[in-house]
Design a protein around this motif. Structure first.
Motif, PDB file in Angstrom:
ATOM      1  N   GLU A  65       0.865  -1.177   0.000  1.00 33.08           N
ATOM      2  CA  GLU A  65       0.000   0.000   0.000  1.00 33.08           C
ATOM      3  C   GLU A  65       0.897   1.219   0.000  1.00 33.08           C
ATOM      4  N   LEU A  66       0.604   2.184  -0.865  1.00 34.47           N
ATOM      5  CA  LEU A  66       1.372   3.423  -0.957  1.00 34.47           C
ATOM      6  C   LEU A  66       0.447   4.607  -0.692  1.00 34.47           C
ATOM      7  N   GLN A  67       0.796   5.400   0.303  1.00 33.83           N
ATOM      8  CA  GLN A  67       0.063   6.621   0.618  1.00 33.83           C
ATOM      9  C   GLN A  67       1.069   7.753   0.773  1.00 33.83           C
ATOM     10  N   GLY A  68       0.954   8.768  -0.069  1.00 33.15           N
ATOM     11  CA  GLY A  68       1.854   9.900  -0.009  1.00 33.15           C
ATOM     12  C   GLY A  68       1.356  10.994  -0.933  1.00 33.15           C
ATOM     13  N   PRO A  69       2.063  12.096  -1.022  1.00 30.23           N
ATOM     14  CA  PRO A  69       1.642  13.189  -1.906  1.00 30.23           C
ATOM     15  C   PRO A  69       1.499  12.709  -3.356  1.00 30.23           C
ATOM     16  N   GLY A  70       0.276  12.780  -3.883  1.00 30.71           N
ATOM     17  CA  GLY A  70       0.017  12.388  -5.266  1.00 30.71           C
ATOM     18  C   GLY A  70      -0.060  10.903  -5.492  1.00 30.71           C
ATOM     19  N   ILE A  71      -0.029  10.088  -4.431  1.00 28.27           N
ATOM     20  CA  ILE A  71      -0.082   8.633  -4.556  1.00 28.27           C
ATOM     21  C   ILE A  71      -1.019   8.081  -3.495  1.00 28.27           C
ATOM     22  N   SER A  72      -1.979   7.249  -3.908  1.00 28.83           N
ATOM     23  CA  SER A  72      -2.880   6.606  -2.963  1.00 28.83           C
ATOM     24  C   SER A  72      -3.399   5.332  -3.607  1.00 28.83           C
ATOM     25  N   ALA A  73      -2.782   4.196  -3.269  1.00 32.60           N
ATOM     26  CA  ALA A  73      -3.161   2.950  -3.925  1.00 32.60           C
ATOM     27  C   ALA A  73      -2.688   1.764  -3.102  1.00 32.60           C
ATOM     28  N   ARG A  74      -3.340   0.653  -3.305  1.00 30.64           N
ATOM     29  CA  ARG A  74      -2.942  -0.620  -2.710  1.00 30.64           C
ATOM     30  C   ARG A  74      -3.134  -1.702  -3.759  1.00 30.64           C
ATOM     31  N   GLY A  75      -2.178  -2.660  -3.806  1.00 30.31           N
ATOM     32  CA  GLY A  75      -2.317  -3.755  -4.745  1.00 30.31           C
ATOM     33  C   GLY A  75      -1.001  -4.432  -5.015  1.00 30.31           C
ATOM     34  N   ALA A  76      -0.858  -4.919  -6.241  1.00 30.90           N
ATOM     35  CA  ALA A  76       0.299  -5.730  -6.624  1.00 30.90           C
ATOM     36  C   ALA A  76       1.163  -4.987  -7.629  1.00 30.90           C
ATOM     37  N   SER A  77       2.462  -5.241  -7.534  1.00 22.11           N
ATOM     38  CA  SER A  77       3.427  -4.681  -8.474  1.00 22.11           C
ATOM     39  C   SER A  77       4.503  -5.726  -8.721  1.00 22.11           C
ATOM     40  N   PHE A  78       5.157  -5.633  -9.878  1.00 23.93           N
ATOM     41  CA  PHE A  78       6.273  -6.524 -10.150  1.00 23.93           C
ATOM     42  C   PHE A  78       7.478  -6.117  -9.311  1.00 23.93           C
ATOM     43  N   ALA A  79       8.118  -7.096  -8.725  1.00 32.26           N
ATOM     44  CA  ALA A  79       9.276  -6.840  -7.879  1.00 32.26           C
ATOM     45  C   ALA A  79      10.335  -6.081  -8.669  1.00 32.26           C
ATOM     46  N   GLY A  80      10.840  -5.006  -8.080  1.00 36.51           N
ATOM     47  CA  GLY A  80      11.827  -4.169  -8.741  1.00 36.51           C
ATOM     48  C   GLY A  80      11.230  -3.064  -9.567  1.00 36.51           C
ATOM     49  N   LEU A  81       9.899  -3.107  -9.750  1.00 34.56           N
ATOM     50  CA  LEU A  81       9.194  -2.055 -10.494  1.00 34.56           C
ATOM     51  C   LEU A  81       8.044  -1.503  -9.654  1.00 34.56           C
ATOM     52  N   SER A  82       8.148  -1.642  -8.340  1.00 37.85           N
ATOM     53  CA  SER A  82       7.017  -1.341  -7.455  1.00 37.85           C
ATOM     54  C   SER A  82       7.029   0.090  -6.934  1.00 37.85           C
ATOM     55  N   MET A  83       7.581   1.005  -7.691  1.00 36.80           N
ATOM     56  CA  MET A  83       7.486   2.409  -7.306  1.00 36.80           C
ATOM     57  C   MET A  83       6.044   2.897  -7.391  1.00 36.80           C
TER      58      MET A  83
END
Length: 932
Positions: free
Chosen positions: A443-461
């Motif tokens: 889960e990512l919460q920050g300025p301009g970012i609000s999401a939870r889910g899956a990402s490919f390892a190494g590309l999970s920015m």
């Protein structure tokens, strides 16, 4: 035929210094005791006072769930690896999502909304205070906090600055997947053997992907520069985000190195010393992310190619039947625009790569002249063996073929058909089964970012598949054609070609790899050089003659040199100020140049969009076959310096908002939209979803539970049994069956069809199938009946050429199918549509888009019946050991085990088998209750 087996990237890893190759229990325990102390100190030093993260504008109302087996923790210290290998012990959160995922196969029948999280995780934002397992401020930063929950260990990253948020994302990714990320940055560069050893599986992996994207370091950097330069402020923000993300990864590398709790695979592959801690884990740099992206793009986002194989099968058809009739036969098997194919978009026409009336520029090879371009040179040591050097051999085919071939599904129902009045979705990608998993949760919460889910390892920015504050999105691989084959005319020698009238040298790109011997598997020291010749029209893949003239066949894809471009689309999907409804969602995914079907749901709307840079072909070009590399047949507006071209506009891509329902299982997207894969005909695994969801919609009152049940029911269905077997039995039963063996087989098959044609256990955990004999008979019968039905009419040469385009079978246990054994994903590629159309024609039933002729019994019902009964008798006589011959995972005759899903090891931790399911790896169940 030998069964393909799961392989580890490391194959057999070397043992650490001072540890014998044969690990006795006592020595393992002694070593572990010496290693556990730094592990415990590391854990303690990173754990602060427990605290809850604030749920940021969560409009899901506790009705968002997800699952990603085997578990969030994909890193293991040396001590944990040795414990796992000696005793089967699992690190915390390494496989705690595997059990619930596996249990759905039997547990779905009684599912209700309140039981969904028995099989899924709560995917709400934040962590309740009583569920906080740890709180970390990575590297002592004050602008980011990583909270992990007790149940799954998923990181919930909250930043007060954009930099801190992305730093935390990188740090958490390295905590969970550092070794895997390192493996794949080396795969993307074609350097895996030098990094992890010369095992055949390692060689196959790097050869498979480096041929697809043979980039130099300058090429990787150029992609970053281009993505930034062409995307204004968003491009600059993406670069800043990537740098912060890399800083987080590297901070974890430094911390784990000094604390000696880095992944144990670094010891087992000789990069670190378990006693002295000597050695180094290389920091990540920004070009590593492009190398990683090139692998993911090759696996999931690049449809097309295969034009040379298409041409070879066309030649075989024309040789058999003559040019006119042979072309007609070939086209009927190709099913470019089959009127009976299940569609994702119900209304409208979206023409793409349609068959031209008068093809221009086609460059079909002379019969017998095609030779694959060699990839491997200068072989020494263990690289001289065929299994180690053949890039199209078993190692390359098995290592990640399940991920590449077996893709995702989606079920989305609009609010007017649901019990709550809000849309419901069950969707996710099928990224294969690996240990550790290619994806990670966050889960990512920050300025301009609000999401939870899956990402490919190494590309999970950014979260790549998941949910925002009041919307969720997912994707399936679409496979439309963005790859073309060009015939470049050679001049001077084999390494010069005509480019717009000028004799031009090919560019030689080489990658040298060398490795040392290991103590565990006896692999000899060795080396080889991979070499690719690049032209303006892409890398050389084959050589041949066309009309007696020497040519090189090259492969050009629109995403070549543009793997980094899609980052902008993902950035937008994570931005709550950008995605506010279905229209803005569609605009976001238009920035993604990979070939995906994208699905969206919020509390009021649903939407769909097919992404990818679809090049505009020259008039008259038939994209199914190679064309001459001449200006008249190039992509319109193509600039070879940047590999950019004119692309079809967004309105020409299949798209929709608020359709009554959507289904996707890599089926045809829309009317007149030609996809690259063969087999989009009357029977496709997409029908398994279509039939169930359509019925739910007609009944109304759809719930999350009923949609999950529809997905799970399809996931345990045998497509052949549900959609083809009843027609085969109709032919067999057109006269009384007097042979006792055939009659007994028919009776078992009929009972299985009546019971639903499922491949499910008698009871949870029994490891025995209900209707086991019927399943065995069909598994044995299908390849026999297809061969007996079609080969007499097609002839052996044409039959073989057609199976090169589309294999006849992909049952769960089919080691000869595209995904191999134990891969889960099944029934995407097979001749079920051909059998269905042919049998219906023989029965005299209406067939839209029929095959060019009738094959079973040459169209005679009685002769067709004789063919089916004779092959059925042969199949019924085969023992379970003959049908399921066994491998290094299963004993011969163990039907359940032959079907079972096994997580292919990409590191040191192994997991147990689970019962077969044909469903996404990462999966969401969502229903939003409100909107901003």
């Amino acid at each position: 035929m030998p069964r393909r087996n799961p392989r580890t990237v490391l194959d057999r890893m070397r043992t650490p210094r001072g540890i014998p190759g044969f690990l006795k229990t006592a020595s393992v325990c002694a070593l572990i005791a010496g290693l556990l102390s730094p592990l415990s100190q590391a854990a303690a030093s990173e754990t602060g006072t427990a605290q809850a993260t604030a749920a940021a504008n969560d409009h899901c109302g506790n009705q968002c769930s997800d699952i990603l087996p085997p578990g969030q923790n994909g890193n293991a210290t040396l001590a944990q690896i040795l414990l796992n290998q000696a005793f089967g012990a699992q690190p915390e959160h390494a496989e705690d999502q595997l059990g619930p995922y596996a249990d759905l196969a039997k547990g779905y029948t009684g599912l209700t909304n309140d039981k969904i999280n028995n099989f899924f995780n709560d995917a709400s934002f934040g962590v309740p205070a009583d569920q906080v397992a740890s709180t970390v401020k990575p590297a002592g930063r004050g602008d980011v906090t990583i909270v992990r929950d007790k149940k799954t260990g998923v990181p919930h990253i909250t930043g007060t600055t954009r930099y801190g948020t992305e730093f935390g994302a990188g740090y958490a990714a390295a905590q969970d997947r550092l070794w895997l990320m390192d493996v794949f940055r080396h795969v993307g560069r074609g350097q895996l053997t030098s990094f992890a050893g010369g095992a055949p599986s390692n060689q196959g992996l790097e050869q498979q992907f480096w041929r697809h994207a043979p980039y130099t370091e300058a090429d990787l950097q150029a992609q970053i520069d281009n993505a930034v330069a062409t995307n204004g402020e968003r491009g600059k923000q993406a670069l800043a985000d990537a740098k912060a993300y890399l800083d987080g990864i590297n901070a974890y590398i430094d911390a784990s190195d000094s604390g000696r709790y880095f992944p144990g695979e670094y010891v087992l592959t000789g990069h670190k010393d378990s006693v002295t801690n000597a050695g180094k884990i290389e920091h990540f740099k920004i070009t590593d992310m492009v190398a990683l992206g090139s692998v993911i793009g090759a696996l999931f986002g690049s449809g097309g190619g295969g034009e040379v194989n298409n041409a070879l099968s066309l030649l075989a058809a024309q040789e058999k039947y003559g040019v006119a009739e042979g072309t007609r036969v070939w086209e009927s098997f190709r099913e470019r625009n089959d009127p009976e194919a299940v569609l994702t978009v119900h209304d409208g026409s979206f023409p793409y790569v349609t068959k031209p009336d008068d093809p221009q520029g086609t460059a079909v090879p002379d019969a017998g002249s095609v030779k694959p371009e060699p990839l491997v040179y200068d072989r020494t040591g263990s690289a001289t063996t065929a299994s180690a050097t053949d890039a199209s051999g078993e190692a390359a085919r098995t290592a990640l073929s399940s991920a590449k071939r077996g893709m995702s599904n989606a079920l989305v129902v609009g609010g007017e058909h649901t019990a709550s009045g809000h849309p419901v979705a069950v969707f996710g990608p099928q990224t294969g089964y690996f240990a550790p998993q290619l994806l990670l949760l966050q889960e990512l919460q920050g300025p301009g970012i609000s999401a939870r889910g899956a990402s490919f390892a190494g590309l999970s920015m950014y979260v790549e598949l998941g949910r925002g504050q009041d919307y969720s999105w997912s994707a399936t691989t679409s496979g439309q054609d963005i790859i073309d084959t060009f015939a470049v005319e050679l001049c001077q020698d084999d390494y010069h070609y005509l480019y717009r009238g000028t004799c031009t040298p090919m560019e030689k790109i080489e990658q040298k790899n060398a490795w040392k011997p290991t103590t565990a598997d006896g692999t000899a020291a060795g080396s080889y050089t991979m070499r690719v010749w690049r032209t303006k029209y892409g890398p050389v893949e084959y050589r041949a003659t066309v009309g007696g003239k020497k040519v090189a066949y090259t492969t050009l894809r629109s995403s070549f040199m543009h793997e980094a471009d899609s980052i902008i689309g993902f950035q937008m999907l994570n931005d709550p100020d950008y995605v506010k409804g279905p229209e803005s969602f569609q605009k976001a995914v238009q920035h993604i140049n990979y070939t995906f079907n994208w699905f969206y749901v919020d509390s009021e709307h649903t939407a769909y969009y097919n992404s990818g840079d679809n090049p505009v072909r020259a008039n008259g070009v038939d994209a199914e076959f190679p064309v001459w590399a001449r200006p008249a047949y190039e992509w319109r507006g193509w600039d070879p310096a940047t590999n950019t071209a004119d692309y079809t506009p967004p309105s020409a891509h299949p798209n929709s908002i608020d359709q009554d329902y959507y289904i996707s299982w890599n089926n045809k997207q829309a009317k007149d939209y030609t996809t690259a894969p063969w087999g989009n005909g009357s029977v496709h695994r997409g029908n398994l979803l279509e039939d169930r969801v359509k019925k739910l919609v007609q009944q109304g009152g759809v719930t999350r539970a009923s949609l999950v049940k529809a997905m799970a029911d399809a996931a345990t269905a045998d497509l052949r049994a549900e959609d083809v077997l009843p027609k085969l039995l109709k032919v067999v039963g057109s006269s009384p069956v007097t042979d006792p063996t055939a009659a007994a087989a028919v009776s078992k098959l009929q009972a299985w069809v009546a019971a639903g044609g499922k491949r499910t256990e008698t009871s949870a955990g029994s490891k025995k199938y209900a209707d086991a004999d019927a399943i065995r008979i069909l598994d044995a019968w299908w390849p026999l009946l297809v061969k007996a039905e079609f080969e007499p009419g097609l002839g052996s040469e044409l039959f073989e050429a057609m199976t090169a385009n589309l294999p006849t079978d992909e049952s769960p246990s089919a080691s000869h199918g595209p995904t191999g054994s134990h891969a889960g994903s099944s029934f995407q590629y097979g001749w079920w549509s051909y059998v269905d159309k042919d049998i219906r024609s023989v029965l005299g039933e209406q067939v839209r888009g029929p095959l060019a002729r009738e094959y079973c019994g040459d169209g005679d019902l009685r002769a067709c019946r004789d063919t089916l009964i004779s092959t059925l008798k042969e199949a019924a006589g085969k023992t379970a050991a003959q049908v399921y011959p066994g491998d290094d995972q299963c004993s011969a005759g163990d039907q359940w085990c032959a079907d079972s899903v096994i997580h292919r090891t990409l590191g040191g931790i192994k997991h147990g088998k689970i019962s077969w399911q044909n469903r996404p790896t990462y999966q969401q169940v969502v229903e939003f209750t409100s909107h901003r």
